[in-house]
Write an enzyme that holds these catalytic residues in place. Structure first.
Site, short mmCIF file in Angstrom:
data_model
loop_
_atom_site.label_atom_id
_atom_site.label_comp_id
_atom_site.label_asym_id
_atom_site.label_seq_id
_atom_site.Cartn_x
_atom_site.Cartn_y
_atom_site.Cartn_z
N GLY A 49 0.97 -1.47 -0.05
CA GLY A 49 0.14 0.03 0.07
C GLY A 49 0.88 1.54 0.17
N GLU A 50 0.34 2.23 0.67
CA GLU A 50 1.31 3.46 0.80
C GLU A 50 2.10 3.39 2.10
OE1 GLU A 50 1.96 4.22 -2.85
OE2 GLU A 50 3.02 5.70 -1.29
N SER A 51 3.31 3.33 2.18
CA SER A 51 4.03 3.24 3.62
C SER A 51 3.78 4.50 4.05
CB SER A 51 5.67 2.93 3.25
OG SER A 51 6.09 4.01 2.66
N CYS A 81 6.04 -5.27 0.31
CA CYS A 81 6.49 -4.01 -0.28
C CYS A 81 6.12 -3.05 0.76
CB CYS A 81 5.24 -3.92 -1.26
SG CYS A 81 5.50 -2.52 -2.31
N ARG A 110 12.68 3.63 -1.34
CA ARG A 110 11.29 3.60 -1.90
C ARG A 110 11.27 3.95 -3.42
NH1 ARG A 110 7.90 7.95 0.39
NH2 ARG A 110 6.24 6.69 -0.63
N ILE A 138 5.20 -3.72 -7.82
CA ILE A 138 4.32 -2.64 -8.01
C ILE A 138 5.33 -1.32 -7.20
CG2 ILE A 138 2.20 -1.55 -7.75
CD1 ILE A 138 1.83 -4.05 -9.17
N ARG A 139 5.68 -0.30 -7.90
CA ARG A 139 6.42 0.88 -7.68
C ARG A 139 7.29 0.20 -6.40
NH1 ARG A 139 4.46 6.10 -7.86
NH2 ARG A 139 4.51 5.96 -5.53
N HIS A 174 4.70 -8.69 -4.37
CA HIS A 174 3.46 -9.09 -3.83
C HIS A 174 2.93 -10.34 -3.98
CE1 HIS A 174 2.75 -5.04 -2.94
NE2 HIS A 174 3.26 -4.45 -4.12
N GLU A 176 0.69 -11.75 -2.70
CA GLU A 176 -0.66 -11.99 -2.57
C GLU A 176 -1.55 -11.86 -3.85
OE1 GLU A 176 1.15 -9.36 -1.71
OE2 GLU A 176 -0.23 -7.58 -2.04
#
Lengths: 191, 314
Positions: A49-51, A81, A110, A138-139, A174, A176
């Site tokens: 997600g967004e850390s 991630c 990051r 992902i990013r 990821h 998942e």
């Protein structure tokens, strides 16, 4: 024998996808948003997600202190991630106010792989798995430095992407998102 | 590092040979949908300046939508609304580390090409801008960057997925501060999904016809019990309670446009909406974060709306 009780950190991000994989493996899964949700859990998955978002919500919910305490006592955790960023001892290119638990002796950068158009899929050889694992980046963050006690379980283009240190497991990708539960199974087997 | 054996196995399994020498497959649907998954449970905020973008990131936004005018101003100004100036988008990309989205006009695939070249993380093919094509949406499979599209009902949502959208959002009336339309869309989309999961195989043909949606996607919903890509709520959200309402109705994340920067205290309100989206079932917490936020945007009733953006798109 009862099912293993594991939590998924549900402040923001891909927590539902993790919960589904874990449930598929027979675990009893609950969402963690406040310190009370940590009670009676045998382990925790910290999703992508967004850390920066999660870091703020960890502090405002009181989880930063409560979870930090559990982690220092050897609470098993699997971070993917953004989850890995939150576990890392050192974060590069984060926000100055970004908090992390320093439960994993690595330095991560990051968004080191670039923007979304640079996000990618790749197959990984993972120590202990006899067939390649399909990974989605992902990013993604990049591990730029490894402490002495950190074991590398998989690399991509020579860079470590799946690591373990004691009861802490972390992936820059990821697991998942692909419907392949082998890494979650590995995590559950260590609890 | 993957060995050549691994690569060939993968290629055989996926029926693709897209893997390069660098052992990376970029722009795949899994990668596009993956970013939508990462935004779940979060708040995506409309921003028009780098300063706004910083406020949004400071408040805990999981992404920002860079645009020249928030929908409330587009509505007020009238005229043709287009893609933002690339310089403005780059200015926002420079100051934040979270994903940056931007809007292209419906059907304007060249605006989308430009946004992809700028490296935006997600493109919103948006009815808030003036449509460029009255019959065709963008062929989103032709891009490496993921797209989000608006939808008022399940048929529209599935048509957008069939064109390659990696995320669907409701098409609530942007710039009104009125959540009623977004609620209508969410109820319609999620309600029909629930009905389809109860339908038998013969009824699915009828559902596909009624919805004017591809049969395989309708069958996929029946089999999996869920929509093929994440569904977010957008349009008219102005308060923490609005965000929690969307989440309790079944949205997986929220977009907030004019609601933040048209309010009295944007930073405070932005943070409160982030908290409300995470703790959406915790009424005590919602009461706490809803307190003392200053005046929300004034908002307008649907009978006062001159141009209904939701009618744009086909």
């Amino acid at each position: 024998m009862g099912a293993v009780r594991v939590g998924v950190l549900a402040l923001q991000g891909a927590f539902a996808a993790h919960a589904e994989v874990l449930e598929g493996l027979g675990a009893e899964v609950s969402e963690v948003r406040v310190p009370g949700d940590l009670a009676r859990l045998s382990g925790l998955v910290m999703p992508g997600g967004e850390s920066t978002t999660m870091s703020k919500l960890l502090v405002s919910s009181g989880l930063f202190v409560a979870l930090g305490k559990r982690l220092s006592q050897g609470f098993p955790v699997f971070g993917t991630c953004a989850g890995m960023i939150l576990l890392a001892a050192r974060v590069l290119d984060g926000r100055p106010d970004q908090q992390s638990f320093a439960a994993l002796d690595v330095t991560v950068r990051r968004n080191a792989y670039g923007r979304q158009v640079d996000s990618f899929e790749a197959d990984l050889s993972v120590t202990g798995l006899n067939a390649p694992f399909p990974a989605v980046f992902i990013r993604a963050p990049l591990i730029t430095e490894l402490g002495g006690g950190v074991q590398v379980l998989a690399r991509h283009e020579a860079q470590p992407v799946l690591v373990r240190q004691g009861s802490v497991m972390a992936a820059s990708f990821h697991p998942e998102l692909t419907g392949d539960g082998r890494l979650h199974e590995l995590f559950l087997s260590e609890i | 590092m993957a060995t050549s054996t691994n690569r060939s196995k993968n290629a055989a399994k996926k029926g693709s040979s897209a893997k390069s020498a660098a052992e990376r497959s970029t722009g795949t649907f899994a990668v596009k949908r993956g970013l939508a998954e990462m935004l779940k449970g979060g708040v995506i905020m409309d921003v028009v300046t780098p300063e706004h973008a910083k406020i949004a990131e400071d408040a805990g936004a999981c992404a920002v939508m860079a645009l020249e005018r928030v929908p409330a101003d587009i509505r007020r100004d009238g005229g043709v609304a287009r893609m933002s100036d690339p310089g403005m988008i780059e200015g926002i990309q420079k100051v934040v580390s979270i994903p940056v989205m931007a809007k292209a006009r419906i059907g304007h695939f060249v605006e989308a090409q430009i946004l992809e070249a700028l490296g935006v993380d997600f493109i919103d093919e948006s009815e808030v801008l003036t449509p460029a094509d009255e019959a065709h949406h963008i062929d989103k499979f032709g891009f490496a960057v993921p797209f989000v599209c608006g939808a008022t009902n399940l048929g529209e949502a599935l048509r957008r997925v069939s064109e390659g959208a990696a995320m669907i959002r409701s098409k609530g009336e942007a710039g009104t501060g009125n959540v009623v339309e977004a609620v209508r869309h969410l109820r319609s989309i999620l309600g029909d999904i629930r009905k389809i999961t109860q339908a038998d195989s013969a009824e699915l043909f009828q559902w596909a016809k009624t919805l004017q949606a591809p049969l395989p996607l309708v069958q996929e919903i029946a089999e999996t019990g869920r929509f093929p890509v994440p569904i977010f709520c957008a349009g008219g959200l102005a308060t923490p309670a609005d965000a929690a309402l969307a989440m309790q109705l079944g949205a997986e994340a929220v977009f907030v446009g004019s609601g933040i920067f048209k309010s009295d205290e944007p930073a405070k309100r932005a943070k409160a909406i982030v908290e409300a989206t995470t703790h959406y079932r915790d009424a005590k917490r919602l009461a706490k974060v809803s307190r003392g936020l200053g005046a929300p945007m004034t908002g307008i009733g649907m009978d006062e709306v001159v141009v209904k953006y939701a009618d744009r798109g086909w």
